[in-house]
Design a protein around this motif. Structure first.
Motif, PDB file in Angstrom:
ATOM      1  N   ILE A 110       0.855  -1.187   0.000  1.00 23.92           N
ATOM      2  CA  ILE A 110       0.000   0.000   0.000  1.00 23.92           C
ATOM      3  C   ILE A 110       0.890   1.235   0.000  1.00 23.92           C
ATOM      4  CG2 ILE A 110      -1.768   1.258   1.276  1.00 23.92           C
ATOM      5  CD1 ILE A 110      -2.644  -1.491   2.381  1.00 23.92           C
ATOM      6  N   PHE A 111       0.565   2.169  -0.883  1.00 29.99           N
ATOM      7  CA  PHE A 111       1.319   3.402  -1.034  1.00 29.99           C
ATOM      8  C   PHE A 111       1.096   4.300   0.176  1.00 29.99           C
ATOM      9  CE2 PHE A 111       1.494   7.854  -2.407  1.00 29.99           C
ATOM     10  CZ  PHE A 111       2.754   7.909  -2.966  1.00 29.99           C
ATOM     11  N   VAL A 112       2.151   4.992   0.615  1.00 33.24           N
ATOM     12  CA  VAL A 112       2.026   5.967   1.691  1.00 33.24           C
ATOM     13  C   VAL A 112       2.795   7.228   1.312  1.00 33.24           C
ATOM     14  CG1 VAL A 112       3.989   5.019   2.995  1.00 33.24           C
ATOM     15  CG2 VAL A 112       2.283   6.390   4.168  1.00 33.24           C
ATOM     16  N   HIS A 113       2.166   8.380   1.542  1.00 34.66           N
ATOM     17  CA  HIS A 113       2.805   9.673   1.277  1.00 34.66           C
ATOM     18  C   HIS A 113       3.117  10.314   2.615  1.00 34.66           C
ATOM     19  CE1 HIS A 113       3.261  13.874  -0.074  1.00 34.66           C
ATOM     20  NE2 HIS A 113       3.737  13.295  -1.161  1.00 34.66           N
ATOM     21  N   MET A 114       4.118  11.185   2.638  1.00 28.21           N
ATOM     22  CA  MET A 114       4.530  11.783   3.911  1.00 28.21           C
ATOM     23  C   MET A 114       3.412  12.618   4.535  1.00 28.21           C
ATOM     24  SD  MET A 114       7.138  14.774   2.578  1.00 28.21           S
ATOM     25  CE  MET A 114       7.837  14.947   4.172  1.00 28.21           C
ATOM     26  N   GLU A 123      12.386   2.391   7.029  1.00 31.40           N
ATOM     27  CA  GLU A 123      12.186   1.036   6.518  1.00 31.40           C
ATOM     28  C   GLU A 123      12.224   0.028   7.661  1.00 31.40           C
ATOM     29  OE1 GLU A 123      14.654   0.060   3.200  1.00 31.40           O
ATOM     30  OE2 GLU A 123      14.107   1.880   2.116  1.00 31.40           O
ATOM     31  N   GLN A 124      11.404  -1.036   7.536  1.00 29.59           N
ATOM     32  CA  GLN A 124      11.267  -2.130   8.492  1.00 29.59           C
ATOM     33  C   GLN A 124      10.611  -1.724   9.806  1.00 29.59           C
ATOM     34  OE1 GLN A 124      11.774  -5.156   7.338  1.00 29.59           O
ATOM     35  NE2 GLN A 124      12.509  -4.219   5.447  1.00 29.59           N
ATOM     36  N   ASP A 125      10.008  -0.529   9.872  1.00 31.16           N
ATOM     37  CA  ASP A 125       9.266  -0.117  11.061  1.00 31.16           C
ATOM     38  C   ASP A 125       7.887  -0.759  11.037  1.00 31.16           C
ATOM     39  OD1 ASP A 125      11.317   1.449  11.966  1.00 31.16           O
ATOM     40  OD2 ASP A 125      10.429   3.354  11.324  1.00 31.16           O
ATOM     41  N   LYS A 126       7.400  -1.192  12.218  1.00 29.65           N
ATOM     42  CA  LYS A 126       6.042  -1.701  12.341  1.00 29.65           C
ATOM     43  C   LYS A 126       5.127  -0.516  12.558  1.00 29.65           C
ATOM     44  CE  LYS A 126       4.693  -6.201  13.831  1.00 29.65           C
ATOM     45  NZ  LYS A 126       4.431  -7.135  14.896  1.00 29.65           N
ATOM     46  N   VAL A 127       4.025  -0.457  11.786  1.00 30.04           N
ATOM     47  CA  VAL A 127       3.133   0.699  11.847  1.00 30.04           C
ATOM     48  C   VAL A 127       1.680   0.252  11.870  1.00 30.04           C
ATOM     49  CG1 VAL A 127       4.722   2.285  10.701  1.00 30.04           C
ATOM     50  CG2 VAL A 127       3.160   0.914   9.331  1.00 30.04           C
ATOM     51  N   THR A 128       0.831   1.168  12.355  1.00 33.24           N
ATOM     52  CA  THR A 128      -0.611   1.012  12.210  1.00 33.24           C
ATOM     53  C   THR A 128      -1.080   2.114  11.277  1.00 33.24           C
ATOM     54  OG1 THR A 128      -1.101   2.417  14.109  1.00 33.24           O
ATOM     55  CG2 THR A 128      -0.903   0.049  14.524  1.00 33.24           C
ATOM     56  N   PHE A 129      -2.117   1.831  10.486  1.00 33.09           N
ATOM     57  CA  PHE A 129      -2.567   2.811   9.495  1.00 33.09           C
ATOM     58  C   PHE A 129      -4.002   2.536   9.089  1.00 33.09           C
ATOM     59  CE2 PHE A 129      -0.710  -0.769   7.345  1.00 33.09           C
ATOM     60  CZ  PHE A 129      -1.536  -1.017   6.268  1.00 33.09           C
ATOM     61  N   GLU A 130      -4.599   3.521   8.449  1.00 37.53           N
ATOM     62  CA  GLU A 130      -5.923   3.374   7.848  1.00 37.53           C
ATOM     63  C   GLU A 130      -5.752   3.456   6.346  1.00 37.53           C
ATOM     64  OE1 GLU A 130      -8.715   6.147   9.476  1.00 37.53           O
ATOM     65  OE2 GLU A 130      -8.121   5.685  11.521  1.00 37.53           O
ATOM     66  N   VAL A 131      -6.709   2.888   5.612  1.00 40.46           N
ATOM     67  CA  VAL A 131      -6.608   2.834   4.160  1.00 40.46           C
ATOM     68  C   VAL A 131      -7.721   3.668   3.534  1.00 40.46           C
ATOM     69  CG1 VAL A 131      -6.707   1.311   2.142  1.00 40.46           C
ATOM     70  CG2 VAL A 131      -5.564   0.563   4.208  1.00 40.46           C
ATOM     71  N   THR A 132      -7.336   4.465   2.527  1.00 42.60           N
ATOM     72  CA  THR A 132      -8.324   5.181   1.723  1.00 42.60           C
ATOM     73  C   THR A 132      -8.137   4.755   0.268  1.00 42.60           C
ATOM     74  OG1 THR A 132      -6.843   7.057   1.372  1.00 42.60           O
ATOM     75  CG2 THR A 132      -8.348   7.186   3.231  1.00 42.60           C
ATOM     76  N   ARG A 133      -9.246   4.748  -0.463  1.00 41.23           N
ATOM     77  CA  ARG A 133      -9.190   4.371  -1.885  1.00 41.23           C
ATOM     78  C   ARG A 133      -9.122   5.646  -2.709  1.00 41.23           C
ATOM     79  NH1 ARG A 133      -9.724  -0.103  -4.501  1.00 41.23           N
ATOM     80  NH2 ARG A 133     -10.513  -1.222  -2.720  1.00 41.23           N
ATOM     81  N   PRO A 135      -8.232   7.138  -6.980  1.00 40.98           N
ATOM     82  CA  PRO A 135      -8.317   6.637  -8.361  1.00 40.98           C
ATOM     83  C   PRO A 135      -7.115   5.781  -8.763  1.00 40.98           C
ATOM     84  CG  PRO A 135      -8.929   8.938  -8.278  1.00 40.98           C
ATOM     85  CD  PRO A 135      -8.443   8.581  -6.920  1.00 40.98           C
ATOM     86  N   LYS A 136      -5.961   6.014  -8.151  1.00 45.00           N
ATOM     87  CA  LYS A 136      -4.762   5.248  -8.502  1.00 45.00           C
ATOM     88  C   LYS A 136      -4.606   3.983  -7.673  1.00 45.00           C
ATOM     89  CE  LYS A 136      -1.986   8.955 -10.373  1.00 45.00           C
ATOM     90  NZ  LYS A 136      -0.719   9.630 -10.338  1.00 45.00           N
ATOM     91  N   GLY A 137      -5.403   3.804  -6.621  1.00 47.88           N
ATOM     92  CA  GLY A 137      -5.287   2.610  -5.789  1.00 47.88           C
ATOM     93  C   GLY A 137      -5.435   2.957  -4.325  1.00 47.88           C
ATOM     94  N   LEU A 138      -4.944   2.052  -3.471  1.00 48.83           N
ATOM     95  CA  LEU A 138      -5.057   2.244  -2.027  1.00 48.83           C
ATOM     96  C   LEU A 138      -3.943   3.145  -1.507  1.00 48.83           C
ATOM     97  CD1 LEU A 138      -5.894  -1.398  -0.893  1.00 48.83           C
ATOM     98  CD2 LEU A 138      -7.472   0.496  -1.240  1.00 48.83           C
ATOM     99  N   ASN A 139      -4.293   4.011  -0.553  1.00 54.92           N
ATOM    100  CA  ASN A 139      -3.324   4.881   0.104  1.00 54.92           C
ATOM    101  C   ASN A 139      -3.424   4.683   1.610  1.00 54.92           C
ATOM    102  OD1 ASN A 139      -2.374   6.035  -2.188  1.00 54.92           O
ATOM    103  ND2 ASN A 139      -3.005   8.117  -1.701  1.00 54.92           N
ATOM    104  N   ALA A 140      -2.288   4.670   2.276  1.00 58.85           N
ATOM    105  CA  ALA A 140      -2.261   4.577   3.727  1.00 58.85           C
ATOM    106  C   ALA A 140      -2.264   5.989   4.308  1.00 58.85           C
ATOM    107  CB  ALA A 140      -1.025   3.818   4.192  1.00 58.85           C
ATOM    108  N   VAL A 141      -3.152   6.217   5.299  1.00 64.53           N
ATOM    109  CA  VAL A 141      -3.206   7.514   5.978  1.00 64.53           C
ATOM    110  C   VAL A 141      -3.196   7.264   7.478  1.00 64.53           C
ATOM    111  CG1 VAL A 141      -4.410   8.731   4.139  1.00 64.53           C
ATOM    112  CG2 VAL A 141      -5.737   7.539   5.859  1.00 64.53           C
ATOM    113  N   ASP A 142      -2.933   8.310   8.218  1.00 63.55           N
ATOM    114  CA  ASP A 142      -2.894   8.245   9.689  1.00 63.55           C
ATOM    115  C   ASP A 142      -1.916   7.152  10.133  1.00 63.55           C
ATOM    116  OD1 ASP A 142      -3.629   9.190  12.164  1.00 63.55           O
ATOM    117  OD2 ASP A 142      -5.308   7.814  12.382  1.00 63.55           O
ATOM    118  N   VAL A 143      -0.708   7.155   9.548  1.00 62.24           N
ATOM    119  CA  VAL A 143       0.290   6.130   9.817  1.00 62.24           C
ATOM    120  C   VAL A 143       1.024   6.467  11.103  1.00 62.24           C
ATOM    121  CG1 VAL A 143       2.339   4.972   8.925  1.00 62.24           C
ATOM    122  CG2 VAL A 143       0.568   5.731   7.344  1.00 62.24           C
TER     123      VAL A 143
END
Length: 147
Positions: A110-114, A123-133, A135-143
């Motif tokens: 899943i793509f994530v933007h800053m 990299e290799q960090d464990k995270v919790t996130f929410e997913v939004t849809r 037009p280009k696909g799934l995005n991770a938010v509130d990471v």
């Protein structure tokens, strides 16, 4: 005095002129002016293919105007999934401001933007996130980083 290249250029011009004249004569000989209208008509059959034969009026189907749908068909409501997901950051480029998170449950990337980050991640960090849809696909938010 003519040079060799001048002679060659003149020969090429003469050949070009001759070819052009031959093509013009051929077009005049094969011209088909005044074709009948039915020879120029094209029809579309019931499968959407272009054909030269008119459709059979006995196969005509009546379509009710209310049955025609224009636009995107309605999609069934997607069942609500877990709002908060867990994953591992597989790639993050801090200078460009984006990365990817591998969802631990579905194993999808899943793509994530800053702009979607709450805590700084690497990299290799464990995270919790929410997913939004999008037009280009799934995005991770509130990471958020898991401590």
């Amino acid at each position: 005095m003519e040079t060799f290249s001048k002679k060659e250029k003149e020969k090429a011009r003469q050949k070009k002129r001759k070819d052009k004249e031959e093509k013009r004569e051929e077009r005049k000989a094969n011209a088909q002016k005044g074709q009948a209208l039915d020879l120029m008509m094209a029809y579309v059959d019931e499968n959407g293919n272009i054909t030269s034969t008119p459709p059979d009026p006995r196969k005509k189907r009546v379509i009710d105007q209310e049955d025609i749908q224009i636009g995107v068909s309605r999609q069934e409501a997607v069942e609500a999934q877990d709002v908060v997901r867990q994953g591992i950051v597989t790639f993050f480029n801090a200078s460009k401001g984006y990365g990817f998170i591998r969802d631990l449950q579905t194993q999808e990337s899943i793509f994530v933007h800053m702009n979607g980050l709450v805590d700084a991640v690497g990299e290799q960090d464990k995270v919790t996130f929410e997913v939004t849809r999008t037009p280009k696909g799934l995005n991770a938010v509130d990471v958020k980083k898991v401590v």
